[in-house]
Design a protein around this motif. Structure first.
Motif, PDB file in Angstrom:
ATOM      1  N   MET A  45       0.809  -1.217   0.000  1.00 26.13           N
ATOM      2  CA  MET A  45       0.000   0.000   0.000  1.00 26.13           C
ATOM      3  C   MET A  45       0.843   1.269   0.000  1.00 26.13           C
ATOM      4  O   MET A  45       0.303   2.372  -0.001  1.00 26.13           O
ATOM      5  N   ASP A  85       2.661   2.812  -2.152  1.00 23.45           N
ATOM      6  CA  ASP A  85       2.750   3.711  -3.310  1.00 23.45           C
ATOM      7  C   ASP A  85       1.464   4.476  -3.598  1.00 23.45           C
ATOM      8  O   ASP A  85       1.494   5.652  -3.960  1.00 23.45           O
ATOM      9  N   ARG A  86       0.300   3.827  -3.393  1.00 17.95           N
ATOM     10  CA  ARG A  86      -0.968   4.493  -3.730  1.00 17.95           C
ATOM     11  C   ARG A  86      -2.130   3.720  -3.123  1.00 17.95           C
ATOM     12  O   ARG A  86      -1.973   2.554  -2.732  1.00 17.95           O
ATOM     13  N   PRO A  87      -3.327   4.332  -3.020  1.00 16.78           N
ATOM     14  CA  PRO A  87      -4.511   3.610  -2.535  1.00 16.78           C
ATOM     15  C   PRO A  87      -4.862   2.446  -3.465  1.00 16.78           C
ATOM     16  O   PRO A  87      -4.613   2.500  -4.672  1.00 16.78           O
ATOM     17  N   LYS A  88      -5.436   1.400  -2.890  1.00 15.13           N
ATOM     18  CA  LYS A  88      -5.814   0.219  -3.680  1.00 15.13           C
ATOM     19  C   LYS A  88      -7.045  -0.432  -3.077  1.00 15.13           C
ATOM     20  O   LYS A  88      -7.289  -0.328  -1.863  1.00 15.13           O
ATOM     21  N   GLU A 135      -6.570  -5.289  -6.054  1.00 16.08           N
ATOM     22  CA  GLU A 135      -5.295  -4.700  -6.476  1.00 16.08           C
ATOM     23  C   GLU A 135      -4.173  -5.034  -5.489  1.00 16.08           C
ATOM     24  O   GLU A 135      -3.025  -5.214  -5.891  1.00 16.08           O
ATOM     25  N   ILE A 186     -11.904   1.090  -1.565  1.00 17.87           N
ATOM     26  CA  ILE A 186     -10.513   1.500  -1.782  1.00 17.87           C
ATOM     27  C   ILE A 186      -9.916   1.956  -0.451  1.00 17.87           C
ATOM     28  O   ILE A 186     -10.509   2.747   0.281  1.00 17.87           O
ATOM     29  N   GLN A 240      -6.299   3.304   1.752  1.00 14.03           N
ATOM     30  CA  GLN A 240      -4.984   3.890   1.673  1.00 14.03           C
ATOM     31  C   GLN A 240      -4.252   3.714   3.007  1.00 14.03           C
ATOM     32  O   GLN A 240      -4.867   3.526   4.059  1.00 14.03           O
ATOM     33  N   ARG A 245       2.037   3.527   8.104  1.00 13.32           N
ATOM     34  CA  ARG A 245       3.393   3.719   7.591  1.00 13.32           C
ATOM     35  C   ARG A 245       4.418   3.547   8.724  1.00 13.32           C
ATOM     36  O   ARG A 245       5.456   2.914   8.547  1.00 13.32           O
TER      37      ARG A 245
END
Length: 219
Positions: free
Chosen positions: A19, A21-24, A28, A78, A80, A86
């Protein structure tokens, strides 16, 4: 000592890494993990993916930022990565790199009770293992060479390098153990052979070992 995590399985760590790099949506996430070959690096149970994603959202490591619908298919939520997610990803990775933890290994389990087998049988079985390891090592080396030739930075294949190094170390140790048994230089091999040749009972074997350990060192 390992930290007790709110979601404490390596699939959760894999999801957090996917996760970054971008929301999925969940499909995905699964795609990203498969494309990166994470099932070779971590114990991933694909049937648990949806539950793990939900648990990560529940503890605040992922958050819902929208949804999408593709034709008649069900709506896809979706997610994030949050700042807390993080931070967890970074802290968990730091721990895995720095803190050694005992890990179960099927080979070690077998070695711990290998005395139940006659030495010559063990030599034959180790021959089979060494041969199988040779094929696995050849495949692993070919894979490393392949991705290196594709121009993938070494930073992204260090786990494959480590796996290859561990396989080579295991094969070298198994070969050395096998040779010691076969050429008679393994310290207890004669006694080991006698145990099986004379069909000694487990109680007799244990008694022999315990008496040997209790004998005082010669002055």
């Amino acid at each position: 000592m390992a930290t007790k995590r709110k979601v404490n399985n390596l699939l959760a760590l894999a999801v957090l890494s996917a996760m970054i790099d971008r929301p999925k949506h969940r499909y995905e996430i699964a795609q990203a993990l498969r494309q990166r070959g994470k099932e070779h690096d971590m114990d991933i149970k694909w049937g648990s993916l949806y539950t793990v994603v939900q648990n990560l959202e529940k503890v605040g490591y992922l958050e819902i930022v929208g949804s999408e619908r593709d034709g008649a298919r069900p709506e896809r939520v979706i997610y994030q990565l949050t700042e807390a997610g993080r931070a967890e990803l970074i802290d968990w990775t730091r721990e895995l790199v720095a803190v050694p933890e005992p890990e179960q290994h099927r080979f070690i389990a077998g070695l711990s009770i290998v005395s139940v087998l006659p030495p010559d049988d063990v030599v034959e079985l180790l021959d089979k293992r060494i041969d199988a390891l040779r094929h696995i090592i050849d495949g692993a080396r070919a894979e490393v060479d392949k991705v290196t030739a594709m121009g993938l930075p070494r930073l992204f294949i260090v786990e494959s390098e480590f796996t290859l190094a561990m396989l080579n170390a295991e094969a070298a140790w198994a070969r050395s153990f096998r040779d010691e048994i076969a050429d008679g230089t393994f310290p207890e091999v004669d006694w080991w052979r006698r145990v099986h040749a004379e069909n000694l009972s487990i109680a007799e074997v244990i008694d022999t070992v315990e008496r040997g350990m209790a004998e005082p060192e010669p002055s």
